[in-house]
Design a protein around this motif. Structure first.
Motif, mmCIF file in Angstrom:
data_model
loop_
_atom_site.group_PDB
_atom_site.id
_atom_site.type_symbol
_atom_site.label_atom_id
_atom_site.label_comp_id
_atom_site.label_asym_id
_atom_site.label_seq_id
_atom_site.Cartn_x
_atom_site.Cartn_y
_atom_site.Cartn_z
ATOM 1 N N ASP A 163 0.814 -1.219 0.000
ATOM 2 C CA ASP A 163 0.000 0.000 0.000
ATOM 3 C C ASP A 163 0.846 1.267 0.000
ATOM 4 O OD1 ASP A 163 -2.401 -1.389 -0.010
ATOM 5 O OD2 ASP A 163 -2.621 -1.310 2.170
ATOM 6 N N GLU A 164 1.896 1.272 0.818
ATOM 7 C CA GLU A 164 2.711 2.473 0.963
ATOM 8 C C GLU A 164 3.479 2.824 -0.313
ATOM 9 O OE1 GLU A 164 4.797 -1.147 2.505
ATOM 10 O OE2 GLU A 164 2.863 -0.226 2.926
ATOM 11 N N ASN B 145 10.357 3.178 2.196
ATOM 12 C CA ASN B 145 9.354 2.133 1.962
ATOM 13 C C ASN B 145 9.754 1.250 0.791
ATOM 14 O OD1 ASN B 145 7.660 2.868 4.065
ATOM 15 N ND2 ASN B 145 6.476 4.260 2.810
ATOM 16 N N THR C 64 1.643 5.862 -3.779
ATOM 17 C CA THR C 64 2.491 7.028 -4.053
ATOM 18 C C THR C 64 3.360 6.867 -5.295
ATOM 19 O OG1 THR C 64 4.208 6.188 -2.566
ATOM 20 C CG2 THR C 64 2.589 7.725 -1.630
#
Length: 107
Positions: free
Chosen positions: A21-22, A59, A26
């Motif tokens: 998700d992280e 990340n 983005t």
């Protein structure tokens, strides 16, 4: 991003990144075909990351380190940012983070 592994490995890494998700929220993640320079052997596909505001290289480093740890024989990952290339052949997140930050410094 390229791998010293197979196209299958490259596609699995791309899928791994899409599942985080992280990263997915983005960055746009795409597997793109490339043509090696005439007379040379090289990658036939690359992972292209187009990042947005809020993207964290830390990340990305954690995801790459975890992916490499999940493989019996982890392919070397090469990340190119402009003219800079870093080689990731470790699974320690701190070392991967340092490598990615060195590639993205002043970008």
């Amino acid at each position: 991003m390229t791998l010293d592994g197979s196209t299958h490995d490259l596609r699995r890494l791309a899928q791994w990144l899409r599942e985080k998700d992280e990263i997915r929220t983005t960055a746009k993640i795409a597997v793109m075909p490339v043509q090696p320079a005439p007379g040379t052997m090289g990658a036939t596909e690359v992972i292209e990351l187009v990042v947005n505001i809020g993207f964290s290289s830390a990340n990305l480093a954690l995801a790459i380190a975890a992916w490499r740890r999940s493989r019996a024989q982890a392919p070397v990952v090469r990340i190119e940012v402009g003219e800079r290339t870093v080689v990731i052949d470790v699974t320690d997140p701190a070392e991967v983070t340092r490598a990615i930050k060195s590639a993205t410094a002043d970008e």
